[in-house]
Every structure is written in structure tokens, then in C-alpha cells.
Scaffold this motif. Structure first.
Motif, PDB file in Angstrom:
ATOM      1  N   VAL A 119      45.024  56.411  33.906  1.00 32.03           N
ATOM      2  CA  VAL A 119      43.687  55.932  34.601  1.00 32.03           C
ATOM      3  C   VAL A 119      44.022  55.799  36.180  1.00 32.03           C
ATOM      4  CG1 VAL A 119      42.503  53.740  34.795  1.00 32.03           C
ATOM      5  CG2 VAL A 119      43.239  54.691  32.699  1.00 32.03           C
ATOM      6  N   TYR A 120      43.160  56.386  37.032  1.00 32.09           N
ATOM      7  CA  TYR A 120      43.346  56.396  38.301  1.00 32.09           C
ATOM      8  C   TYR A 120      42.563  55.253  38.823  1.00 32.09           C
ATOM      9  CZ  TYR A 120      46.039  60.486  38.189  1.00 32.09           C
ATOM     10  OH  TYR A 120      47.141  61.478  37.712  1.00 32.09           O
ATOM     11  N   LEU A 121      43.000  54.222  39.850  1.00 37.64           N
ATOM     12  CA  LEU A 121      42.498  53.101  40.158  1.00 37.64           C
ATOM     13  C   LEU A 121      42.644  52.982  41.771  1.00 37.64           C
ATOM     14  CD1 LEU A 121      44.260  50.522  37.784  1.00 37.64           C
ATOM     15  CD2 LEU A 121      41.799  50.924  37.874  1.00 37.64           C
ATOM     16  N   CYS A 122      41.244  52.917  42.335  1.00 38.66           N
ATOM     17  CA  CYS A 122      41.259  52.594  43.587  1.00 38.66           C
ATOM     18  C   CYS A 122      40.990  51.238  43.962  1.00 38.66           C
ATOM     19  CB  CYS A 122      39.700  53.350  44.170  1.00 38.66           C
ATOM     20  SG  CYS A 122      39.209  53.065  45.811  1.00 38.66           S
ATOM     21  N   ALA A 123      41.490  50.648  45.215  1.00 37.19           N
ATOM     22  CA  ALA A 123      41.357  49.224  45.727  1.00 37.19           C
ATOM     23  C   ALA A 123      40.825  49.108  46.958  1.00 37.19           C
ATOM     24  CB  ALA A 123      42.431  48.461  45.241  1.00 37.19           C
ATOM     25  N   SER A 124      40.259  48.153  47.519  1.00 41.37           N
ATOM     26  CA  SER A 124      39.822  48.102  48.783  1.00 41.37           C
ATOM     27  C   SER A 124      40.158  46.730  49.307  1.00 41.37           C
ATOM     28  CB  SER A 124      38.471  48.379  49.378  1.00 41.37           C
ATOM     29  OG  SER A 124      37.600  47.787  48.763  1.00 41.37           O
ATOM     30  N   SER A 125      40.752  46.445  50.608  1.00 42.20           N
ATOM     31  CA  SER A 125      40.619  45.190  51.280  1.00 42.20           C
ATOM     32  C   SER A 125      40.285  45.216  52.570  1.00 42.20           C
ATOM     33  CB  SER A 125      42.145  44.801  51.189  1.00 42.20           C
ATOM     34  OG  SER A 125      42.965  45.426  52.100  1.00 42.20           O
ATOM     35  N   PHE A 167      39.777  45.717  43.013  1.00 41.68           N
ATOM     36  CA  PHE A 167      39.824  47.035  42.368  1.00 41.68           C
ATOM     37  C   PHE A 167      38.593  47.528  41.782  1.00 41.68           C
ATOM     38  CE2 PHE A 167      44.315  48.293  42.054  1.00 41.68           C
ATOM     39  CZ  PHE A 167      44.821  46.932  42.824  1.00 41.68           C
ATOM     40  N   GLY A 168      38.553  48.954  41.482  1.00 40.57           N
ATOM     41  CA  GLY A 168      37.285  49.411  41.020  1.00 40.57           C
ATOM     42  C   GLY A 168      37.728  49.706  39.424  1.00 40.57           C
ATOM     43  N   PRO A 169      36.884  50.153  38.636  1.00 45.05           N
ATOM     44  CA  PRO A 169      37.012  50.145  37.200  1.00 45.05           C
ATOM     45  C   PRO A 169      37.890  51.271  36.559  1.00 45.05           C
ATOM     46  CG  PRO A 169      34.702  51.149  37.748  1.00 45.05           C
ATOM     47  CD  PRO A 169      35.243  50.504  39.116  1.00 45.05           C
ATOM     48  N   GLY A 170      38.103  52.119  37.653  1.00 47.27           N
ATOM     49  CA  GLY A 170      38.916  53.230  37.454  1.00 47.27           C
ATOM     50  C   GLY A 170      38.029  54.585  36.936  1.00 47.27           C
ATOM     51  N   THR A 171      39.171  55.599  36.983  1.00 49.79           N
ATOM     52  CA  THR A 171      38.835  56.998  36.129  1.00 49.79           C
ATOM     53  C   THR A 171      39.811  57.120  35.318  1.00 49.79           C
ATOM     54  OG1 THR A 171      37.607  57.924  38.266  1.00 49.79           O
ATOM     55  CG2 THR A 171      38.377  59.314  36.612  1.00 49.79           C
ATOM     56  N   GLY A 206      39.684  48.701  29.204  1.00 49.48           N
ATOM     57  CA  GLY A 206      38.980  49.550  29.956  1.00 49.48           C
ATOM     58  C   GLY A 206      38.182  49.326  31.103  1.00 49.48           C
ATOM     59  N   LYS A 207      38.745  48.276  31.677  1.00 48.38           N
ATOM     60  CA  LYS A 207      38.226  47.871  32.858  1.00 48.38           C
ATOM     61  C   LYS A 207      39.129  47.680  34.208  1.00 48.38           C
ATOM     62  CE  LYS A 207      34.215  45.318  30.842  1.00 48.38           C
ATOM     63  NZ  LYS A 207      33.550  43.952  30.961  1.00 48.38           N
ATOM     64  N   GLY A 208      38.739  47.582  35.179  1.00 51.02           N
ATOM     65  CA  GLY A 208      39.703  47.290  36.388  1.00 51.02           C
ATOM     66  C   GLY A 208      40.481  45.973  36.587  1.00 51.02           C
ATOM     67  N   LEU A 209      40.848  45.891  37.689  1.00 51.10           N
ATOM     68  CA  LEU A 209      41.732  44.418  37.570  1.00 51.10           C
ATOM     69  C   LEU A 209      40.835  43.222  38.760  1.00 51.10           C
ATOM     70  CD1 LEU A 209      43.901  46.495  37.272  1.00 51.10           C
ATOM     71  CD2 LEU A 209      45.405  45.327  38.749  1.00 51.10           C
ATOM     72  N   THR A 210      40.845  42.328  38.113  1.00 49.25           N
ATOM     73  CA  THR A 210      40.231  41.294  38.881  1.00 49.25           C
ATOM     74  C   THR A 210      41.172  40.277  39.438  1.00 49.25           C
ATOM     75  OG1 THR A 210      38.425  41.178  37.207  1.00 49.25           O
ATOM     76  CG2 THR A 210      38.409  39.290  38.371  1.00 49.25           C
ATOM     77  N   SER A 211      41.059  40.103  40.616  1.00 50.33           N
ATOM     78  CA  SER A 211      41.977  39.241  41.413  1.00 50.33           C
ATOM     79  C   SER A 211      41.815  37.680  40.957  1.00 50.33           C
ATOM     80  CB  SER A 211      41.890  39.368  42.924  1.00 50.33           C
ATOM     81  OG  SER A 211      42.985  38.621  43.322  1.00 50.33           O
ATOM     82  N   LEU A 212      42.907  37.107  40.652  1.00 51.57           N
ATOM     83  CA  LEU A 212      42.746  35.531  40.041  1.00 51.57           C
ATOM     84  C   LEU A 212      43.293  34.779  41.440  1.00 51.57           C
ATOM     85  CD1 LEU A 212      44.508  36.003  36.517  1.00 51.57           C
ATOM     86  CD2 LEU A 212      41.904  35.687  37.173  1.00 51.57           C
TER      87      LEU A 212
END
Lengths: 120, 115
Positions: free
Chosen positions: A89-95, A111-115, B41-47
């Protein structure tokens, strides 16, 4: 507001094919990161963009991997000649700001939901 | 290289319990530490994000503490609920110029809260 979006959500490809993964960061975020999450492995860093330049691409696992960012916004991660070990799963994040900006500080990465990439 | 370890790897508890999730890191030269949750199945959520100069951060039923010198952080979840079921990830941002903002992640703690 809109979060980080990624496309496609799922990608199945045959070994040897090239794939492109897309990331749309949160509007106004200057820093963008790519990570991947392999089965049985933790999340590992791939590359960091500040604006359109990549001051840290040391996490790219091989020269088959490349990434670019245009207009300080959308980023594309390209994997050439895919191998089965690229499945992840490839995840992208931005700040909002990144490390290279002054004064040096880092912000929360969103983070995005990923591919999910599957290489057959 | 920074190594991040999370204990336990999995935790299953009844609703209402107070929980402690642990994170340790090998290089104490961190800039900040973040706790995330990841739903299947989801991305990460910052806590929570704790800067290296801080000792703790609180958000609702969550409290994260940081002991930089000993390389440890703890996430407390009060009065757990089934909706808290997820994988919790700890990540550190290393204060070294060569790493430029990347996060180093632990493998996570998979939490299940049953009614």
C-alpha cells in the motif's frame, strides 16, 4: 475541507509493467511525503518533496522508482518494470510546512487513503 | 538508524477499560513524535503530536506522554469504546539534517474493544 486524495485506490498489474500512482495533497500544503506499507513490514519512507523539489529521496528502494511534483501540488510516483516485491500500500502525506523551511519545524502529516498495488 | 518498537502488538479488551499503549525509540534525538490510528483499508489519522520539548498532549479521552531521554512514549486511552478498535501507530521525526522530516514508524498495536 478536502483531505489528501490518492488514485487509483487499487491497482493490479503484471510483473514488468510500469505504474503511476497519484497524490493530491491538501491545498496550501508545501511538504509532501510518500511512504509504503508492505505486508508484514512497517511503514517506510520513500521520498519527501518541498515545493517541487525533492531534498530527500533516499528512501526510494531502487532506480525503478521515481517521483515528481508539479505546481507545488500534485505528485506522481512511478514504478517501472514492476516486481512482485513492489506489492504494497503506497501512502501519501502532506503537511503545511516541511523540514527545510525556516524556522525549522515540522507539522502534523496528514495521510491519504493509499493505493493498494498488487503485482502479479 | 532510528528503530521504533511498539508493545503490545495486539490488545483485546472489554469496553470501558483504560488502556496503555507503549512506544520506544532508539535515537533520542527526535524533533517530535506522532500517534496515528489506522482503520482497515484506510489511511492514517493523526491523533496527537508531541514536540520534543513537551511532556504530554491531551485530546479528549487520549493522553500521550513523552520521555525523550529514555526513548519512550505512552498513549493512554480512557474509558475505551468499540469505536476505538483500530491499529495505533507511533512515529518519530528525527532531529538530524540528513533525514529531513521523514517519519520513522513502529509496527503498531492492533486494538480490539468488544462490547
Amino acid at each position: 475541507g478536502a483531505g489528501v486524495s490518492q488514485s487509483p485506490s487499487n491497482k493490479v498489474t503484471e510483473k514488468g509493467k510500469d505504474v503511476e500512482l497519484r497524490c493530491d495533497p491538501i491545498s496550501g500544503h508545501t511538504a509532501l511525503y510518500w511512504y509504503r506499507q508492505s505486508l508484514g513490514q512497517g511503514l517506510e519512507f520513500l521520498i519527501y518533496f518541498q515545493g517541487n523539489s525533492a531534498p530527500d529521496k533516499s528512501g526510494l528502494p531502487s532506480d525503478r522508482f521515481s517521483a515528481e511534483r508539479t505546481g507545488g501540488s500534485v505528485s506522481t510516483l512511478t514504478i517501472q518494470r514492476t516486481q512482485q516485491e513492489d506489492s504494497a500500500v503506497y501512502l501519501c502525506a502532506s503537511s503545511l510546512v516541511g523540514w527545510i523551511t525556516l524556522p525549522r519545524r515540522t507539522d502534523t502529516q496528514y495521510f491519504g487513503p493509499g493505493t493498494r498495488l498488487t503485482v502479479l | 538508524k532510528q528503530e521504533v518498537t511498539q508493545i503490545p502488538a495486539a490488545l483485546s479488551v472489554p469496553e470501558g477499560e483504560n488502556l496503555v499503549l507503549n512506544c520506544s525509540f532508539t535515537d533520542s534525538a527526535i524533533y517530535n513524535l506522532q500517534w496515528f490510528r489506522q482503520d482497515p483499508g484506510k489511511g492514517l489519522t493523526s491523533l496527537l503530536l508531541i514536540q520534543s520539548s513537551q511532556r504530554e498532549q491531551t485530546s479528549g479521552r487520549l493522553n500521550a506522554s513523552l520521555d525523550k531521554s529514555s526513548g519512550r512514549s505512552t498513549l493512554y486511552i480512557a474509558a475505551s469504546q468499540p469505536g476505538d478498535s483500530a491499529t495505533y501507530l507511533c512515529a518519530v521525526n528525527v532531529d538530524r539534517g540528513s533525514t529531513l522530516g521523514r517519519l520513522y514508524f513502529g509496527r503498531g498495536t492492533q486494538l480490539t474493544v468488544w462490547p
